[in-house]
Each structure stands twice: as C-alpha cells, then as structure tokens.
Design an enzyme around this catalytic site. Structure first.
Site, PDB file in Angstrom:
ATOM      1  N   SER A  83       0.839  -1.203   0.000  1.00 47.81           N
ATOM      2  CA  SER A  83       0.000   0.000   0.000  1.00 47.81           C
ATOM      3  C   SER A  83       0.869   1.247   0.000  1.00 47.81           C
ATOM      4  CB  SER A  83      -0.866  -0.035   1.260  1.00 47.81           C
ATOM      5  OG  SER A  83      -1.443   1.217   1.488  1.00 47.81           O
ATOM      6  N   TYR A 126      -2.104  -1.483  10.733  1.00 48.75           N
ATOM      7  CA  TYR A 126      -2.375  -2.031   9.393  1.00 48.75           C
ATOM      8  C   TYR A 126      -1.219  -1.692   8.451  1.00 48.75           C
ATOM      9  CZ  TYR A 126      -3.820  -1.697   4.563  1.00 48.75           C
ATOM     10  OH  TYR A 126      -3.827  -1.769   3.194  1.00 48.75           O
ATOM     11  N   LYS A 174       1.944  -4.009   6.385  1.00 50.60           N
ATOM     12  CA  LYS A 174       2.368  -3.949   4.975  1.00 50.60           C
ATOM     13  C   LYS A 174       3.878  -3.710   4.898  1.00 50.60           C
ATOM     14  CE  LYS A 174      -1.614  -4.764   3.216  1.00 50.60           C
ATOM     15  NZ  LYS A 174      -1.835  -6.104   2.630  1.00 50.60           N
TER      16      LYS A 174
HETATM   17  N1  UFG Z   1     -13.165  10.812   3.282  1.00 49.75           N
HETATM   18  C1  UFG Z   1     -14.157  11.699   3.631  1.00 49.75           C
HETATM   19  N2  UFG Z   1     -15.320  11.196   4.136  1.00 49.75           N
HETATM   20  C2  UFG Z   1     -15.540   9.869   4.293  1.00 49.75           C
HETATM   21  C3  UFG Z   1     -14.517   8.955   3.924  1.00 49.75           C
HETATM   22  C4  UFG Z   1     -13.338   9.478   3.434  1.00 49.75           C
HETATM   23  O1  UFG Z   1     -13.995  12.913   3.503  1.00 49.75           O
HETATM   24  O2  UFG Z   1     -16.616   9.478   4.771  1.00 49.75           O
HETATM   25  C5  UFG Z   1     -11.908  11.343   2.738  1.00 49.75           C
HETATM   26  C6  UFG Z   1     -10.706  11.010   3.606  1.00 49.75           C
HETATM   27  O3  UFG Z   1     -10.534  11.998   4.601  1.00 49.75           O
HETATM   28  C7  UFG Z   1      -9.581  11.000   2.583  1.00 49.75           C
HETATM   29  C8  UFG Z   1     -10.262  10.520   1.300  1.00 49.75           C
HETATM   30  O4  UFG Z   1     -11.648  10.704   1.508  1.00 49.75           O
HETATM   31  O5  UFG Z   1      -9.128  12.300   2.364  1.00 49.75           O
HETATM   32  C9  UFG Z   1     -10.010   9.059   1.013  1.00 49.75           C
HETATM   33  O6  UFG Z   1     -10.310   8.305   2.169  1.00 49.75           O
HETATM   34  P1  UFG Z   1     -10.416   6.714   2.133  1.00 49.75           P
HETATM   35  O7  UFG Z   1     -10.783   6.287   3.529  1.00 49.75           O
HETATM   36  O8  UFG Z   1     -11.282   6.282   1.021  1.00 49.75           O
HETATM   37  O9  UFG Z   1      -8.953   6.271   1.753  1.00 49.75           O
HETATM   38  P2  UFG Z   1      -7.566   6.513   2.512  1.00 49.75           P
HETATM   39  O10 UFG Z   1      -6.718   7.288   1.574  1.00 49.75           O
HETATM   40  O11 UFG Z   1      -7.737   7.059   3.874  1.00 49.75           O
HETATM   41  O12 UFG Z   1      -7.088   5.010   2.724  1.00 49.75           O
HETATM   42  C10 UFG Z   1      -6.641   4.242   1.665  1.00 49.75           C
HETATM   43  C11 UFG Z   1      -6.935   2.761   1.913  1.00 49.75           C
HETATM   44  C12 UFG Z   1      -6.141   2.242   3.068  1.00 49.75           C
HETATM   45  C13 UFG Z   1      -4.694   2.595   2.927  1.00 49.75           C
HETATM   46  C14 UFG Z   1      -4.528   4.063   2.695  1.00 49.75           C
HETATM   47  C15 UFG Z   1      -3.113   4.388   2.399  1.00 49.75           C
HETATM   48  O13 UFG Z   1      -8.303   2.577   2.170  1.00 49.75           O
HETATM   49  O14 UFG Z   1      -6.261   0.841   3.087  1.00 49.75           O
HETATM   50  O15 UFG Z   1      -5.284   4.454   1.549  1.00 49.75           O
HETATM   51  O16 UFG Z   1      -2.896   5.736   2.367  1.00 49.75           O
HETATM   52  F1  UFG Z   1      -4.005   2.286   4.046  1.00 49.75           F
END
Ligand code: UFG
Length: 345
Positions: free
Chosen positions: A126, A151, A155
C-alpha cells in the site's frame, strides 16, 4: 494447459477483480478465501462474468495444512496474496489481531510455497508505506516512513520479510505492488466492493449516500494545504489495479530460470483528485446532487498523496487506462445493482 494461480482473498474487492483479469489473460485462477470480509454472492458474479465456475476453497491462510493441500492439489505455479485485514481504524484498536492475522498468513504462505516449490508471488502492499510524503508524486525510492497504523505496519513488515527472504537466497520471485486508492467495479456491475457495516472509504460512502442508505457524506476537513482545502488521493480503477497484477506475474514468469528476485512498484494513475473533485465527478456521473457537509479532519489522514507510476510503465508495461469518471460510473452501477440484488427475497 493454463498456469494455475492461487488468489488468496480472491472473493474480496481487489481479489475478485484480479480473478477476472487473470482469467482474461489465460491463467487459471483458484480462489482461497475464509469469507471473513467477503460475500458468497461474489462467486455468482464471477461465474456469470466468466461463464464458468471458479475453483474456490473456503479456508484460512494461517491454516498451513489446508493451504498446503490446495497448493499441491491444484498444481499452483504462482500466488497473488490479498488475504489480510485492511481497516486502518480497527487496526489501531486491535493491533495484535492485525499483526497475528496479516503476518501469520504471509509467513504460512511463504513456508508452503517454499516446501511445495512455488516461486512466484505478487504481494498486496500500500502507498501507506510512504506516510506523509515530503515530495509529490511519490516514487518507489521515496522514503518509507514509520507506519501511521498497525495495518500500515503489517504492509511494511510484509515487504521487509519478503525482501529478507529473497536476499537470503530463498527461491522466491516476488513483486510488491503499492496500491494507491482502489475504487470502482467491473463494468458488468456483477461484482464490486462490499463493505461490511458503515464504509470507511470515500467512494462506497458516496454511493451508499446517493442510494439513500446514509443521510449524508461528511467531508473530513476542508482546511488542508491543497487547492480546495480537501485531501488529495490517487484513485485508481480496480480493473486497472487488477490488470497490474497480471502484468507483474507475466514479468516474473519472463525471468525464466532466474531463481530469486524482489521488486516493488507503485500502482496508481499518477493523478491526484481532491475529495470535492470526487464528489463533483460523482454528481456528474449519477446526474443527481449528493448530500454532503464539511466536518472536522479525520485523525491520521495525509493531506495529499499520489503516485509516480512510471516504473510500472517502464518495467511491467502497465499503465492505468480508466478515468475517475469511469471508476465512479462503475461504482454507481454496482451500488444500484447490489441494492436490487439484496432486496430480493
Ligand atoms: N473521506 C471523507 N469522508 C468519508 C470517507 C473518506 O472525507 O466518509 C476522505 C478522507 O478523509 C480522505 C479521502 O476521503 O481524504 C479518502 O479516504 P479513504 O478512507 O477512502 O482512503 P484513505 O486514503 O484514507 O485510505 C486508503 C486505503 C487504506 C490505505 C490508505 C493508504 O483505504 O487501506 O489508503 O494511504 F491504508
């Protein structure tokens, strides 16, 4: 005869799409999944898309006897290893469960591969290994920073275990793929992402809001140092990501008799999109406004991360072909299809 490839976690989101991509490339995928975070109906979708049953074993990767039996019985010649817990927040609450599951599964798999004599492995890593990067886009030589969650640490440790085994001369040929943010679904809408409970990730939250399962999306913060103040990510269509596994496996198989090999690749589009850009694009795709409001930041969120994916293009001949618009259209079609399916008695 086609080459049989074990897909651990093959009923999960990325795993099931990779099954399709492997079959399309002439491989024979064999699913190995404990269904702890996946749904039997995905197998129906796979059958419909492929026009045939995919061999599927319901077992755990930490069950060495079961894994050994499947690898031998199915004449496995390569492995794509997805099976792992993946909820960042949960891993902070339950770190030992994450270390036990994710590391035990990988260790057991490596032992079985070495005992049976299977050499080729693609490992799900990741972009979380880059933490909060100093420079964008991130390349594979960007520093790997201390993990932000257990998590993420599983990785990083997984990558290190693999590199150490290869450095020690174990007969393994391994590619770790560092995924950016996988979204979307197969264009048939017969398989897609099935989050259990309230989704943590942005796109399933958006589609569930649009279909009426959630009252509104909370955008986690609009005071980040980005053009519109919301976080930037590199959203990649899950079928592009799935195809990257096929390119990586082809690459390993082209190494011929070379006994040991380790490499790592970023798998992203190279383009960052903000949360609000995703919301706007989704509104375009679905033809309806999305209910959302700005809320506080979510702890642990990195302001911006996107990939330099040129190494994968150069060495694997792989590049993302689908757009954010395509991915959101497929995710939306899948959400609508799934709601119809799950409403049936
Ligand atoms: N977000 C919102 N509202 C929500 C959900 C997400 O504003 O309800 C925003 C988050 O703050 C972030 C973006 O959308 O800015 C993406 O969030 P995600 O949760 O979809 O994805 P992440 O980038 O946080 O996480 C992903 C993977 C993880 C991994 C990570 C690595 O889901 O498994 O990238 O950076 F670890």
């Amino acid at each position: 005869m086609s080459v049989s490839v074990l897909v651990t976690g093959g009923a999960g989101f990325i795993g099931s799409h990779t099954v399709i991509a492997l079959a399309a490339a002439g491989y024979r995928p064999v699913v190995y999944d404990n269904f702890s975070n996946s749904h039997q109906s995905i197998l129906d979708g796979l059958r419909e898309i492929l026009g045939t049953d995919v061999p599927c074993y319901v077992a755990d990767c930490t069950d060495k006897a079961a894994l050994f039996d499947v690898v031998e019985r199915e004449h496995i010649q390569g492995v794509v290893h997805f099976a792992a817990f993946k909820a960042v927040g949960e891993s902070v609450q339950e770190p030992l469960r994450y270390y036990r599951n994710n590391l035990d599964a990988l260790l057991t798999l490596l032992e079985v591969m070495l005992e049976v004599g299977v050499h080729d492995l693609i490992f799900s890593s990741s972009c979380t290994v880059y933490g909060t990067p100093d420079h964008l886009p991130v390349t594979e030589s960007s520093p790997v920073l201390p993990a932000l969650s257990p998590y993420g640490n599983t990785k990083q440790i997984g990558e290190e275990m693999l590199r150490d085994a290869v450095t020690a001369g174990k007969p393994l040929r391994v590619i770790s793929l560092r995924y950016f943010n996988p979204i979307g679904a197969h264009s048939s809408a017969l398989i897609g992402e099935l989050p259990i409970g309230v989704p943590n990730n942005l796109v399933p939250y958006i589609t569930q809001t649009a279909i009426g399962l959630r009252p509104e999306l909370i955008v986690f913060g609009d005071d980040y140092p980005t053009p519109d103040g919301t976080c930037i990510r590199d959203y990649i269509h899950v079928m592009d990501l799935a195809e990257a596994h096929v390119s990586a496996l082809n690459n390993l198989r082209r190494l011929g008799a070379l006994a040991t090999h380790y490499d790592v690749f970023n798998i992203g589009t190279g383009r960052g999109a903000s949360v609000l850009e995703v919301v706007r694009t989704f509104e375009e795709v679905s033809g309806q406004p999305l209910r959302y409001r700005i809320g506080p930041r979510r702890s642990g969120d990195v302001p911006a991360v996107y990939a330099d994916a040129s190494k994968a293009q150069e060495h694997l001949g792989w590049t993302a072909r689908r757009t954010l618009h395509d991915a959101l259209a497929d995710a939306w079609r899948w959400e609508q299809h799934w709601q119809k399916l799950s409403a049936q008695p």
